[in-house]
Design a protein around this motif. Sequence first.
Motif, PDB file in Angstrom:
ATOM      1  N   SER A  89       9.761 -30.122  19.722  1.00 61.55           N
ATOM      2  CA  SER A  89      10.315 -31.254  20.467  1.00 61.55           C
ATOM      3  C   SER A  89      11.442 -30.858  21.412  1.00 61.55           C
ATOM      4  O   SER A  89      12.039 -31.722  22.050  1.00 61.55           O
ATOM      5  CB  SER A  89      10.828 -32.330  19.497  1.00 61.55           C
ATOM      6  OG  SER A  89      11.960 -31.871  18.776  1.00 61.55           O
ATOM      7  N   VAL A  90      11.738 -29.549  21.530  1.00 63.98           N
ATOM      8  CA  VAL A  90      12.892 -29.146  22.335  1.00 63.98           C
ATOM      9  C   VAL A  90      12.758 -29.620  23.783  1.00 63.98           C
ATOM     10  O   VAL A  90      13.740 -30.061  24.400  1.00 63.98           O
ATOM     11  CB  VAL A  90      13.115 -27.615  22.281  1.00 63.98           C
ATOM     12  CG1 VAL A  90      13.615 -27.180  20.927  1.00 63.98           C
ATOM     13  CG2 VAL A  90      11.852 -26.857  22.663  1.00 63.98           C
ATOM     14  N   GLY A  91      11.555 -29.527  24.348  1.00 62.32           N
ATOM     15  CA  GLY A  91      11.364 -29.950  25.726  1.00 62.32           C
ATOM     16  C   GLY A  91      11.545 -31.444  25.906  1.00 62.32           C
ATOM     17  O   GLY A  91      12.215 -31.895  26.844  1.00 62.32           O
ATOM     18  N   ALA A  92      10.949 -32.221  25.004  1.00 63.61           N
ATOM     19  CA  ALA A  92      11.069 -33.679  25.096  1.00 63.61           C
ATOM     20  C   ALA A  92      12.519 -34.120  24.893  1.00 63.61           C
ATOM     21  O   ALA A  92      13.004 -35.020  25.588  1.00 63.61           O
ATOM     22  CB  ALA A  92      10.160 -34.343  24.065  1.00 63.61           C
ATOM     23  N   VAL A  93      13.209 -33.494  23.947  1.00 65.75           N
ATOM     24  CA  VAL A  93      14.619 -33.834  23.708  1.00 65.75           C
ATOM     25  C   VAL A  93      15.463 -33.448  24.916  1.00 65.75           C
ATOM     26  O   VAL A  93      16.372 -34.188  25.327  1.00 65.75           O
ATOM     27  CB  VAL A  93      15.137 -33.125  22.433  1.00 65.75           C
ATOM     28  CG1 VAL A  93      16.637 -33.318  22.274  1.00 65.75           C
ATOM     29  CG2 VAL A  93      14.405 -33.654  21.212  1.00 65.75           C
ATOM     30  N   LEU A 267       6.954 -24.871  25.954  1.00 67.52           N
ATOM     31  CA  LEU A 267       6.164 -23.642  25.951  1.00 67.52           C
ATOM     32  C   LEU A 267       6.979 -22.459  26.454  1.00 67.52           C
ATOM     33  O   LEU A 267       6.932 -21.369  25.866  1.00 67.52           O
ATOM     34  CB  LEU A 267       4.906 -23.824  26.806  1.00 67.52           C
ATOM     35  CG  LEU A 267       3.949 -22.625  26.869  1.00 67.52           C
ATOM     36  CD1 LEU A 267       3.464 -22.257  25.479  1.00 67.52           C
ATOM     37  CD2 LEU A 267       2.765 -22.925  27.795  1.00 67.52           C
ATOM     38  N   ALA A 268       7.735 -22.661  27.521  1.00 66.51           N
ATOM     39  CA  ALA A 268       8.563 -21.572  28.058  1.00 66.51           C
ATOM     40  C   ALA A 268       9.607 -21.125  27.039  1.00 66.51           C
ATOM     41  O   ALA A 268       9.862 -19.926  26.873  1.00 66.51           O
ATOM     42  CB  ALA A 268       9.240 -22.023  29.348  1.00 66.51           C
ATOM     43  N   PRO A 315       2.120 -21.560  34.022  1.00 61.69           N
ATOM     44  CA  PRO A 315       1.720 -21.991  32.679  1.00 61.69           C
ATOM     45  C   PRO A 315       0.766 -21.016  32.000  1.00 61.69           C
ATOM     46  O   PRO A 315       0.825 -20.825  30.783  1.00 61.69           O
ATOM     47  CB  PRO A 315       1.044 -23.354  32.926  1.00 61.69           C
ATOM     48  CG  PRO A 315       0.680 -23.355  34.366  1.00 61.69           C
ATOM     49  CD  PRO A 315       1.714 -22.535  35.055  1.00 61.69           C
ATOM     50  N   THR A 316      -0.096 -20.388  32.795  1.00 60.06           N
ATOM     51  CA  THR A 316      -1.019 -19.407  32.214  1.00 60.06           C
ATOM     52  C   THR A 316      -0.267 -18.209  31.666  1.00 60.06           C
ATOM     53  O   THR A 316      -0.546 -17.733  30.554  1.00 60.06           O
ATOM     54  CB  THR A 316      -2.038 -18.941  33.272  1.00 60.06           C
ATOM     55  OG1 THR A 316      -2.736 -20.072  33.795  1.00 60.06           O
ATOM     56  CG2 THR A 316      -3.038 -17.969  32.674  1.00 60.06           C
ATOM     57  N   PHE A 317       0.698 -17.725  32.429  1.00 58.09           N
ATOM     58  CA  PHE A 317       1.482 -16.578  31.982  1.00 58.09           C
ATOM     59  C   PHE A 317       2.298 -16.926  30.741  1.00 58.09           C
ATOM     60  O   PHE A 317       2.390 -16.131  29.803  1.00 58.09           O
ATOM     61  CB  PHE A 317       2.409 -16.101  33.102  1.00 58.09           C
ATOM     62  CG  PHE A 317       3.110 -14.807  32.786  1.00 58.09           C
ATOM     63  CD1 PHE A 317       2.533 -13.595  33.101  1.00 58.09           C
ATOM     64  CD2 PHE A 317       4.348 -14.796  32.146  1.00 58.09           C
ATOM     65  CE1 PHE A 317       3.166 -12.396  32.801  1.00 58.09           C
ATOM     66  CE2 PHE A 317       4.981 -13.616  31.843  1.00 58.09           C
ATOM     67  CZ  PHE A 317       4.394 -12.406  32.180  1.00 58.09           C
ATOM     68  N   ASN A 318       2.911 -18.104  30.738  1.00 54.78           N
ATOM     69  CA  ASN A 318       3.688 -18.527  29.566  1.00 54.78           C
ATOM     70  C   ASN A 318       2.822 -18.599  28.318  1.00 54.78           C
ATOM     71  O   ASN A 318       3.226 -18.176  27.235  1.00 54.78           O
ATOM     72  CB  ASN A 318       4.328 -19.888  29.833  1.00 54.78           C
ATOM     73  CG  ASN A 318       5.587 -19.795  30.676  1.00 54.78           C
ATOM     74  OD1 ASN A 318       6.265 -18.776  30.673  1.00 54.78           O
ATOM     75  ND2 ASN A 318       5.886 -20.844  31.420  1.00 54.78           N
TER      76      ASN A 318
END
Length: 340
Positions: A89-93, A267-268, A315-318
């Motif tokens: 949830s880090v991104g959403a937070v 993801l990053a 996004p592909t690389f990540n």
Amino acid sequence: MTTTTNRTLGSEAGTAPPRRRPELLAFVERYALAAMLALLCLFFSMYGSTAETFTSLANIRNILGSESVVAVAALASIVPLTCGQFDLSVGAVLGLSSVVAGTAAATHGLPVPVAVAVGVLVGAVVGTFNGWLVAYRGVNALIATLGTSTLVAGLVSLYTENQVVSVGIPESLTNFGTVRLLGVPQTLYAVALIAAIVYYLLRHTPYGRYLASVGASPTSARLVGLNVPRMILSSFVLSGALSGIAGVLLLARAGTANPQVGPGFTLAALSAAFLGATAIRPGTFNVFGTLLGVLFVAVSVNGLVLSGAADWVEPTFNGAALLVAVTLSTAFARRRAGRT
């Protein structure tokens, strides 16, 4: 007598290379990611279509400034990971805190320090909810934080009506994200301070050792008297608060609060965290390795984009980096456990 001595010497000589080999292998494991980063920088500095732009001061500043948000989000991720838990949830937070801090200052007229504090506090509250679900209700961390991420993203979309908050953001806040101090983006100083605090907390305090003990074996940690649920809860609270700080940095960097961008940072952040677990202290989540992972992904993507790669490259690389990093960090952790 001579024969016996020769056998002994031959035995010792025969065992010497295996001793040196593990030491060499350990050295390679620690610094392979740093070496790959150096080679990448060298390649993009010499490659025809990127040589001039990649080495420019403006591009270097752009990389360092832009990745400050990812760096703090990755540091947020490694706290529960050290405790053996995932926080998806880090991104959403991060996105939620950006919107909350932005609207608190722009719409409700709160002073900037108060708005920033509210943004960080909201992140900590979501982290507390995650920790309660995982530690005290027995919900799997992946399921709990994935559900929280989806819920938070939906609430942010509802609150903002999918509109970007851009009008009324205080200039003092946006200046922090854009103005340089001694030629370095100010956000980089914030990252350095946060990294130092997280490093000290995880490596030089009993709390950090307790987290690692719970991550290694919750059962053993419980047997030696550690309050395992409380440790798990605290790791999610810290993760939420750090994600909140990342959200404030995103607001300062962008000058707007976009309800759509937050979840994309998860993801990053995880890619950097798991890449970091393959470096410096292979098999363990560590601050310096995580920052190295952030730079590795950032430099790779930046160089590819400058060379004309399409939008799908990042996004592909990540995703590929995350898969490779998880595989390697798991292998290193098993080898480390085998040695001990």
